[in-house]
Design a protein around this motif. Structure first.
Motif, PDB file in Angstrom:
ATOM      1  N   GLN A  77       0.834  -1.206   0.000  1.00  0.00           N
ATOM      2  CA  GLN A  77       0.000   0.000   0.000  1.00  0.00           C
ATOM      3  C   GLN A  77       0.867   1.254   0.000  1.00  0.00           C
ATOM      4  O   GLN A  77       0.592   2.211  -0.731  1.00  0.00           O
ATOM      5  CB  GLN A  77      -0.937   0.012   1.210  1.00  0.00           C
ATOM      6  N   LYS A  78       1.911   1.255   0.807  1.00  0.00           N
ATOM      7  CA  LYS A  78       2.818   2.403   0.857  1.00  0.00           C
ATOM      8  C   LYS A  78       3.574   2.561  -0.463  1.00  0.00           C
ATOM      9  O   LYS A  78       3.772   3.678  -0.942  1.00  0.00           O
ATOM     10  CB  LYS A  78       3.803   2.275   2.024  1.00  0.00           C
ATOM     11  N   VAL A  79       4.001   1.452  -1.053  1.00  0.00           N
ATOM     12  CA  VAL A  79       4.707   1.500  -2.333  1.00  0.00           C
ATOM     13  C   VAL A  79       3.784   2.051  -3.421  1.00  0.00           C
ATOM     14  O   VAL A  79       4.187   2.896  -4.225  1.00  0.00           O
ATOM     15  CB  VAL A  79       5.249   0.102  -2.718  1.00  0.00           C
ATOM     16  N   ILE A  80       2.547   1.587  -3.446  1.00  0.00           N
ATOM     17  CA  ILE A  80       1.571   2.081  -4.428  1.00  0.00           C
ATOM     18  C   ILE A  80       1.357   3.579  -4.233  1.00  0.00           C
ATOM     19  O   ILE A  80       1.339   4.351  -5.204  1.00  0.00           O
ATOM     20  CB  ILE A  80       0.233   1.316  -4.312  1.00  0.00           C
ATOM     21  N   GLU A  81       1.200   3.989  -2.995  1.00  0.00           N
ATOM     22  CA  GLU A  81       1.003   5.416  -2.700  1.00  0.00           C
ATOM     23  C   GLU A  81       2.176   6.236  -3.223  1.00  0.00           C
ATOM     24  O   GLU A  81       1.998   7.263  -3.891  1.00  0.00           O
ATOM     25  CB  GLU A  81       0.855   5.612  -1.189  1.00  0.00           C
ATOM     26  N   TYR A  82       3.393   5.786  -2.923  1.00  0.00           N
ATOM     27  CA  TYR A  82       4.585   6.539  -3.328  1.00  0.00           C
ATOM     28  C   TYR A  82       4.736   6.563  -4.854  1.00  0.00           C
ATOM     29  O   TYR A  82       4.941   7.628  -5.440  1.00  0.00           O
ATOM     30  CB  TYR A  82       5.844   5.939  -2.683  1.00  0.00           C
ATOM     31  N   CYS A  83       4.635   5.404  -5.478  1.00  0.00           N
ATOM     32  CA  CYS A  83       4.805   5.335  -6.933  1.00  0.00           C
ATOM     33  C   CYS A  83       3.728   6.133  -7.666  1.00  0.00           C
ATOM     34  O   CYS A  83       4.022   6.800  -8.669  1.00  0.00           O
ATOM     35  CB  CYS A  83       4.804   3.882  -7.408  1.00  0.00           C
ATOM     36  N   SER A  84       2.510   6.076  -7.187  1.00  0.00           N
ATOM     37  CA  SER A  84       1.420   6.833  -7.808  1.00  0.00           C
ATOM     38  C   SER A  84       1.695   8.327  -7.749  1.00  0.00           C
ATOM     39  O   SER A  84       1.528   9.042  -8.740  1.00  0.00           O
ATOM     40  CB  SER A  84       0.083   6.531  -7.126  1.00  0.00           C
ATOM     41  N   LYS A  85       2.121   8.796  -6.595  1.00  0.00           N
ATOM     42  CA  LYS A  85       2.417  10.223  -6.441  1.00  0.00           C
ATOM     43  C   LYS A  85       3.636  10.609  -7.284  1.00  0.00           C
ATOM     44  O   LYS A  85       3.639  11.671  -7.918  1.00  0.00           O
ATOM     45  CB  LYS A  85       2.645  10.558  -4.965  1.00  0.00           C
ATOM     46  N   TYR A  86       4.637   9.749  -7.307  1.00  0.00           N
ATOM     47  CA  TYR A  86       5.840  10.005  -8.110  1.00  0.00           C
ATOM     48  C   TYR A  86       5.463  10.155  -9.585  1.00  0.00           C
ATOM     49  O   TYR A  86       5.898  11.093 -10.249  1.00  0.00           O
ATOM     50  CB  TYR A  86       6.838   8.857  -7.926  1.00  0.00           C
ATOM     51  N   LEU A  87       4.643   9.259 -10.079  1.00  0.00           N
ATOM     52  CA  LEU A  87       4.197   9.326 -11.478  1.00  0.00           C
ATOM     53  C   LEU A  87       3.355  10.572 -11.734  1.00  0.00           C
ATOM     54  O   LEU A  87       3.454  11.189 -12.799  1.00  0.00           O
ATOM     55  CB  LEU A  87       3.419   8.069 -11.860  1.00  0.00           C
ATOM     56  N   GLU A  88       2.517  10.928 -10.768  1.00  0.00           N
ATOM     57  CA  GLU A  88       1.674  12.113 -10.907  1.00  0.00           C
ATOM     58  C   GLU A  88       2.529  13.379 -11.022  1.00  0.00           C
ATOM     59  O   GLU A  88       2.235  14.271 -11.816  1.00  0.00           O
ATOM     60  CB  GLU A  88       0.752  12.213  -9.690  1.00  0.00           C
ATOM     61  N   LEU A  89       3.588  13.438 -10.218  1.00  0.00           N
ATOM     62  CA  LEU A  89       4.434  14.632 -10.186  1.00  0.00           C
ATOM     63  C   LEU A  89       5.529  14.636 -11.256  1.00  0.00           C
ATOM     64  O   LEU A  89       6.086  15.696 -11.556  1.00  0.00           O
ATOM     65  CB  LEU A  89       5.102  14.752  -8.813  1.00  0.00           C
ATOM     66  N   LYS A  90       5.826  13.477 -11.806  1.00  0.00           N
ATOM     67  CA  LYS A  90       6.990  13.275 -12.670  1.00  0.00           C
ATOM     68  C   LYS A  90       7.162  14.331 -13.762  1.00  0.00           C
ATOM     69  O   LYS A  90       8.258  14.839 -13.959  1.00  0.00           O
ATOM     70  CB  LYS A  90       6.893  11.879 -13.298  1.00  0.00           C
ATOM     71  N   ASN A  91       6.137  14.663 -14.479  1.00  0.00           N
ATOM     72  CA  ASN A  91       6.247  15.595 -15.600  1.00  0.00           C
ATOM     73  C   ASN A  91       5.716  16.986 -15.276  1.00  0.00           C
ATOM     74  O   ASN A  91       5.486  17.787 -16.172  1.00  0.00           O
ATOM     75  CB  ASN A  91       5.525  15.025 -16.825  1.00  0.00           C
TER      76      ASN A  91
END
Length: 161
Positions: A77-91
């Motif tokens: 759950q924490k990994v999904i949260e982090y990766c999702s936010k990372y992808l959202e902010l990436k560009n």
């Protein structure tokens, strides 16, 4: 992370205990070591090199639930949260600043033991940017601490006595 922010993040990512994602993207199904089944967005799942490799090597695996025996539900759950936010902010503009704000909030509620577990999970799933962040957070946490504290944290036996 505050309870309301955590609820908001989990509401965006999952619906119910199965971890099913609410949008129409292609899904990747995984099962954690404690038996929880998650349906991940393909974009998020492909951030995890372990999952990416599994799905690239076997064309029939889209119908198979990938086991993740070394990952607990809360860790995923924490990994999904982090990766999702990372992808959202990436560009996005000002990525570094926004990521640092998110990272500070992300680790606020995590104990050093939880950080160590997440570091192992990031290593197992082969998410380099998450592993780098968590390892730096652990390093910052033990900076200027005495040897006994570090031994206790990492459960290292003192065999010099």
């Amino acid at each position: 992370m505050s309870a309301s922010a955590e609820n908001e993040a989990s509401t965006k990512q999952e619906s119910g205990p199965s971890g099913a994602v609410q949008d129409d993207q292609k899904k990747i199904t995984v099962r954690t070591g404690d038996g929880e089944v998650f349906e991940l967005n393909e974009e998020v799942a492909m951030e995890m090199e372990t999952i990416k490799t599994f799905y690239q090597e076997d064309d029939k695996c889209e119908t198979v639930t990938m086991p993740l025996p070394n990952v607990e539900r809360w860790e995923l759950q924490k990994v999904i949260e982090y990766c999702s936010k990372y992808l959202e902010l990436k560009n996005k503009e000002d990525f570094d600043r926004k990521l640092k704000v998110f990272q500070a909030e992300f680790i606020k509620s995590l104990s050093p033991k939880c950080l160590l577990c997440l570091a192992n999970t990031a290593n197992y799933l082969d998410i380099q940017y998450l592993q780098d962040f968590i390892c730096q957070s652990v390093a910052d946490h033990i900076k200027n601490k005495d040897v006994e504290y570090v031994r206790e944290l990492f459960e290292v036996e003192n065999d010099f006595v």
